[in-house]
Design an enzyme around this catalytic site. Structure first.
Site, mmCIF file in Angstrom:
data_model
loop_
_atom_site.group_PDB
_atom_site.id
_atom_site.type_symbol
_atom_site.label_atom_id
_atom_site.label_comp_id
_atom_site.label_asym_id
_atom_site.label_seq_id
_atom_site.Cartn_x
_atom_site.Cartn_y
_atom_site.Cartn_z
ATOM 1 N N THR A 1 -42.803 42.973 74.197
ATOM 2 C CA THR A 1 -41.624 43.801 73.947
ATOM 3 C C THR A 1 -40.937 43.490 72.617
ATOM 4 O OG1 THR A 1 -41.308 43.861 76.323
ATOM 5 C CG2 THR A 1 -39.455 44.604 74.999
ATOM 6 N N TYR B 1 -57.712 24.000 66.753
ATOM 7 C CA TYR B 1 -56.526 24.263 67.569
ATOM 8 C C TYR B 1 -56.165 25.720 67.364
ATOM 9 C CZ TYR B 1 -51.957 23.749 69.749
ATOM 10 O OH TYR B 1 -50.869 23.882 70.587
ATOM 11 N N GLU C 1 -55.717 31.469 60.114
ATOM 12 C CA GLU C 1 -54.909 30.960 58.991
ATOM 13 C C GLU C 1 -53.496 30.625 59.453
ATOM 14 O OE1 GLU C 1 -55.268 30.762 55.394
ATOM 15 O OE2 GLU C 1 -57.442 30.884 55.635
ATOM 16 N N VAL C 2 -53.343 30.427 60.759
ATOM 17 C CA VAL C 2 -51.994 30.247 61.316
ATOM 18 C C VAL C 2 -51.241 29.118 60.613
ATOM 19 C CG1 VAL C 2 -50.780 29.482 63.412
ATOM 20 C CG2 VAL C 2 -52.507 31.271 63.554
ATOM 21 N N LYS C 3 -51.940 28.021 60.336
ATOM 22 C CA LYS C 3 -51.215 26.870 59.775
ATOM 23 C C LYS C 3 -51.280 26.797 58.256
ATOM 24 C CE LYS C 3 -50.509 21.979 60.784
ATOM 25 N NZ LYS C 3 -50.828 20.945 61.763
ATOM 26 N N GLY D 1 -48.839 31.824 66.900
ATOM 27 C CA GLY D 1 -50.276 31.701 66.674
ATOM 28 C C GLY D 1 -51.040 31.873 67.971
HETATM 29 C C1 LIG Z 1 -54.654 26.800 63.309
HETATM 30 C C2 LIG Z 1 -53.671 27.072 64.397
HETATM 31 N N1 LIG Z 1 -53.811 28.169 65.148
HETATM 32 C C3 LIG Z 1 -52.945 28.482 66.130
HETATM 33 C C4 LIG Z 1 -51.881 27.651 66.424
HETATM 34 C C5 LIG Z 1 -50.925 28.010 67.522
HETATM 35 O O1 LIG Z 1 -49.745 28.460 66.956
HETATM 36 P P1 LIG Z 1 -48.386 28.520 67.786
HETATM 37 O O2 LIG Z 1 -47.940 27.117 68.016
HETATM 38 O O3 LIG Z 1 -47.459 29.305 66.896
HETATM 39 O O4 LIG Z 1 -48.657 29.242 69.043
HETATM 40 C C6 LIG Z 1 -51.697 26.495 65.670
HETATM 41 C C7 LIG Z 1 -50.582 25.580 65.980
HETATM 42 O O5 LIG Z 1 -50.551 24.451 65.551
HETATM 43 C C8 LIG Z 1 -52.606 26.197 64.631
HETATM 44 O O6 LIG Z 1 -52.490 25.096 63.889
#
Ligand SMILES: Cc1ncc(COP(=O)(O)O)c(C=O)c1O
Length: 447
Positions: A302, A139, A246-248, A112
């Protein structure tokens, strides 16, 4: 000494503390579905999914096979210089999955953080507008650009960036403007237009607004209805890009494939990672082609988008569809919230239960009137939960929210077990049965 404790100590001696947030001494040896086992053979029901990664459950046989097969066929190709079938197939799939009737392109990374780093880098470059608006409590990652966009207290201690303006998120239980949800008329939206665009930055300097559709680490905060639509309108009015992280919560967790779909909005760019590869390191940014293709060779890694990680992601998406995990997240999530509401009636310390699907927050306070955060109590409840065979973490700008983001394969029977453990853990904490010393090594977010 137990095998778990021994490994925990070896970990402490060998791995940098910079990469850890510890909430309890759980050590993982094996897993299946929503259950994890430690090296001493004790089983735990996992309500973390490893910070939202194991959506299809641990060691899903289809993912295992996809990864193994790919390792045997083509173990690696670098997308920087060598196209490969799996990364092309995955990019095509993601373009289909993300709503929006416009030309899209896909970027791949590992986490993320590197995906949001892409946002921090590309937006000023592609739009010619230097500013990015993000939200307090958000975050977005640990690399410099993603870090600077974040608004979580665990990060604000270290650095900030001049081109990022942080806005209050609609955390209605603790409104930054001390307004009431019923009567505020979404003042937090008007604040952006009337105050920020007037006094802090003119809108034509703003390249993008970046936000989570549910703010997870910020306390599993679900925005008030109308807020996301209002942000979209603001973006359209001023030619600002709307970017959703939308990472989480992506890939089914909220009871929709992507969390923002609950509000019917159409972002220009969507950032995704964690559950995408079921643990294989992969992230993606999917968005408007003109922005995504604004430069050549300006954000590449890479091993990003390698065929093994892409095979895992393609299989993960297939499982989410075939096993109807989006539907399960909605059904079991609703049931979970319903059962937690009953716990709220029983325990004064619970002041708010919120969430969508299987992203759920339970806020703990010392007093429902003053809303003083019960931060130590939250840490103790999760420690006691661990002792009783249940894993979860806390979240929130005050670290007083119990966060439940289990694998989407979790069943109602498992939820019943979780709720019974929570009931007991809260009772034990309230009755002073969990001593402070237990927490000495486990400061979590406050480390
Ligand atoms: C909404 C969101 N974005 C980005 C990240 C960062 O992801 P990563 O830990 O895979 O770098 C997180 C991690 O908790 C997250 O909750």
């Amino acid at each position: 000494m137990s095998k778990s404790r021994e490994l925990f100590e070896r970990d402490g001696n060998a791995l940098s503390t910079v990469m850890s947030l510890r909430f309890c001494p759980f050590v993982a040896e094996s897993g299946e579905g929503a259950v994890l086992r430690d090296p001493d053979g004790k089983e735990y029901l996992d309500l973390t999914a490893g910070w939202g990664v194991a959506n299809v459950g641990y060691c899903h046989p289809r993912v295992t096979k996809a990864v193994t097969d790919q390792m045997k066929t083509l173990s690696f190709a670098t997308t920087i210089s060598v196209p490969n079938m799996k990364s092309v197939e995955l990019a095509e799939k993601l373009k289909e999955l993300v709503p929006g009737n416009f030309d899209k392109s896909v970027w791949f990374g590992h986490s993320g953080s590197d995906a949001n780093e892409f946002i921090a880098k590309i937006i000023p470059y592609a739009t010619g507008r230097s500013k990015i608006l993000t939200f307090v409590g958000s975050y977005h990652g640990q690399t410099m650009g993603s870090y600077v966009m974040s608004g979580h207290p665990a990060q604000s201690r270290f650095s900030g960036g001049g081109n990022v303006v942080k806005l209050p998120y609609p955390y209605c239980y603790r409104c930054a403007f001390e307004k009431e949800k019923e009567s505020c008329d979404l003042f937090c939206l008007r604040y952006i237009e009337d105050y920020i665009f007037d006094a802090v930055t003119s809108p034509d300097q703003v390249g993008a607004i970046v936000l989570e559709a549910i703010q997870c680490d910020g306390g599993d905060v679900v925005p008030a209805d109308g807020f996301m639509q209002g942000i979209e309108k603001l973006c359209r009015k001023y030619g600002i890009l709307l970017i959703i992280d939308e990472v989480k919560i992506g890939f089914g967790r909220t009871g929709k494939m992507f969390g923002f779909e609950h509000w019917g909005i159409e972002p220009d760019i969507v950032v995704m990672a964690k559950p995408m590869g079921s643990g294989q390191p992969i992230s993606a940014v999917v968005g408007r082609k003109d922005i995504m293709n604004a430069g050549i060779g300006m954000h590449y890694f890479t091993t990003a988008g390698n065929p093994v990680a892409c095979a895992a992601a393609l299989e993960t998406i297939g499982i989410i569809n075939d096993e109807k995990l989006v539907e399960n997240a909605k059904e079991v999530g609703d049931y979970f919230v319903h059962e937690l509401e009953k716990l709220k009636d029983k325990h004064e310390i619970i002041s708010d239960v919120r969430g969508k699907g299987l992203v759920i927050g339970v806020e703990l306070v010392k007093d429902r009137e003053t809303k003083e955060p019960a931060t130590d109590e939250a840490a103790k409840v999760l420690y006691r939960g661990y002792e009783l065979g249940l894993l979860f973490y806390n979240s929130g700008i005050n670290s007083n929210v119990l966060e439940f983001t289990p694998p989407l394969v979790i069943t109602k029977e498992q939820v019943d077990f979780a709720v019974s453990v929570l009931d007991k853990a809260i009772e034990d904490v309230v009755n002073g049965k969990v001593p402070d010393e237990k927490l000495a090594e486990f400061a979590g977010w406050s480390s």
